[in-house]
Design an enzyme around this catalytic site. Sequence first.
Site: not given
Lengths: 304, 528
Positions: B435, B230, B338, B304
């Site tokens: 983040e 997806k 990331c 991850e």
Amino acid sequence: MPRTPKERPAPVRIAVRKTYKLYVGGAFPRSESGRSYVIRDAAGVELANAALGSRKDLRDAVRAARAALPGWDRRSAMNRGQILYRIAEMLEGRRAQFVEEVAAAEGIGPDAARTAVDRAIDRWVWTAGWADKIAQVYGTVNPVASSHFDFTIPEPVGVVGVVAPEGSSLLGLVSRLAPVIVGGNTCVVLASEGRPLPAVTLTEVLATSDLPGGVVNLLTGRRAELVPWLAAHLDVDALDLWGVPAGMRTAAETEAAENLKRIARPPRGVDPERFDWLDDARAERPEWIAQHLEMKTVWHPVGM
Amino acid sequence: MAERTRTPRTRATGASATPPPEPAPRSAAVGRGTASPSTWALGEGQALPWEYAPAPESREIVKLQARYGLFIGGREVPAQGGGWFTSVDPATEEPIAEVARGGPEDVERAVAAARRAFRKTWGPMPGRERSKYLFRIARIIQERARELAVLETLDNGKPIRETRDVDLPLVAAHFWYYAGWADKLAWAAPGRDPRPHGVAAQVIPWNFPLLMLAWKVAPALAAGNTVVLKPASFTPLSAMLFADICRQAELPDGVVNIVTGPGETGMALVSHPDVDKVAFTGSTEVGRKIARAVAGTEKALTLELGGKAANIVFADAALDQAVEGIVNGIFFNQGEVCCAGSRLLVQESVADEVVARLRERLATLRVGDPLDKNTDVGAINNRPQLARIEELVAAGVAEGAEMWQPACVLPERGWFVRPTLFTNVQQSHRIAREEIFGPVLSVLTFRTPDEAIEKANNTTYGLSAGVWTEKGSRILAMSRRLRAGVVWANTFNRFDPASPFGGMKESGYGREGGLHGLLAYLDLAGGV
């Protein structure tokens, strides 16, 4: 009529019983809760009282494991291997005692108990040898396309919560515990709930094997009470769930997701309570060490 | 739609609209001789004194359909619910194409197709033959690299220079690397009879759409699994082109299935009972949800997730290289990475000098049209992400950090953010803890290596870290003590298919890339 001394029966020696306690930070405390529970053998005869560990005991154990982590991680791999081998030596020296305790705990005959204890000793030896080899089997030098030196090495994941198998009181425990600590992790172990006595006696071996205090912390008590706290504790990095009853596993893994604990569970189709710990091909696998390791990749440019 | 041209609609902002704060007085080159700026350098806050001529990459090479269906069982099919959604060009906010809105019933079909292919074709196929399919795919990606790069830039907003020079070469290289593993699995785990898991459910993010597809699909297929993928709802288009590549490669039907749709569709996929392996790249928040969805099952899981990497610069570092590495670390891909080096930890004695050099360097970054070959920083991929970046920048100012931005000119339309530098950042500030996933760098300082380690590890994340020093022993000691899955020493943001990548702590678990990335797609406990 006064008895003559000759007729008096020889006085019966009263045995000195052992108090089975917790093992936390290298010391043997009772539960801070002051609670205990009765341990019976397979026939229902009382064997001893064991400490009924509490949530607070668990937190103390996690703190001890966290404190011991940097020192244990910094030991050289060879040194960790020697200490694990020393555990085997100490266990060998107390072999008879363990045979007796395992036989009583598991309701098996002395021959079967002897086989289990011998294999537990051998499993420490097998695992000890991995200490300075696991990085060579699982580490890699990576041939990247750019001009860099790039390598990957295993490091301990940190503090591991180990729920020991319920049935195999010593061999099952050793088979799950030794792979955790050989890689530099520290741990909090929940012993078999119904058969905890050989595990407690094992902590006496650990305490006399140069294993630094806090590397292994062992609690006795109720799974239903302690597993949820262990699974939810935010300073626990990974869980070994082989001993968690099937009905509690989903809840434990759901709690563990909060800080993304690494989960080690029996492989697909394996029932941990029917698992044959004597089958070396199945019970001695390097991935059971590797599953408690983190792979770290380091890059550096190559150039003049 | 393909005829639309990009006119350089620009507005002058920055220096005139919001004068940057006074530049910090340049330090008297602490311990580094005369570190005077090179002659072409600008004063802080000044715009470039010359104009670049536009150098647009042509988008003619991309021939898009108006609509893309789902890719299930080797065929393009509409969603059973009949819905469609639009993918938008973040640089212009204009629609690019429509994509089918897949739902749980489509997931059902896709998993069934993958299971069928696993049983009938891909599972029984010798590794030698699987290998050749993957080599074919790698070759076709190389042949169609330009087309894929342009499409990726259109759909994602990242600069064409990066899609062309980084994303696409790595995508092809991943298929190439794993192609060679397909017939050598026994050597990946000697003595352990490795087998594929079965059906792999893979959910990927919008920051590197095609590269993340490659990271997931290549090792899964090499190991003998079949796949339901997806893509992110913001960036589904390059995956649809990949479906066409599978067709060109004559990959057997159902080996790769692609279901586009919203986040709920991804949750339906990872929760499907006939899935054996789940792999996710994305936020830590969603990663937790997936870990809970998988709890209690026998599915293998790799995650991850997010990061808040420390990039540590010691006083003895080669500062020119370090500054380039810092810029690459946080402004590559608009900071939507990331593993971005979002926390700069500079040793106190060189902090002023590093910050001054950073400002000079940032003033030369070109922000704008992602299809322009001179562009360094493209568009933020989507409006919610833009809002998140703006919120955190505002929080940084409100919490007392000092903000600086170069006086660059942003396009009038599209979602753009100026490269942003925060100094006087405290560890407790949101911009040092959360983040941001944007071109925002927080600068903190340290005195001793121990303090650097303490601060670098003071985060729930553990994906990556950077170390800059000329002292080899310090690099190795720091690398060992940093709790991060990847440590870049005197470099940053390097990726390679042979190199395992992945996080510690709440940055997730499992590795992608290299031997370890292959093992994640193999069941090693088959004999247990």
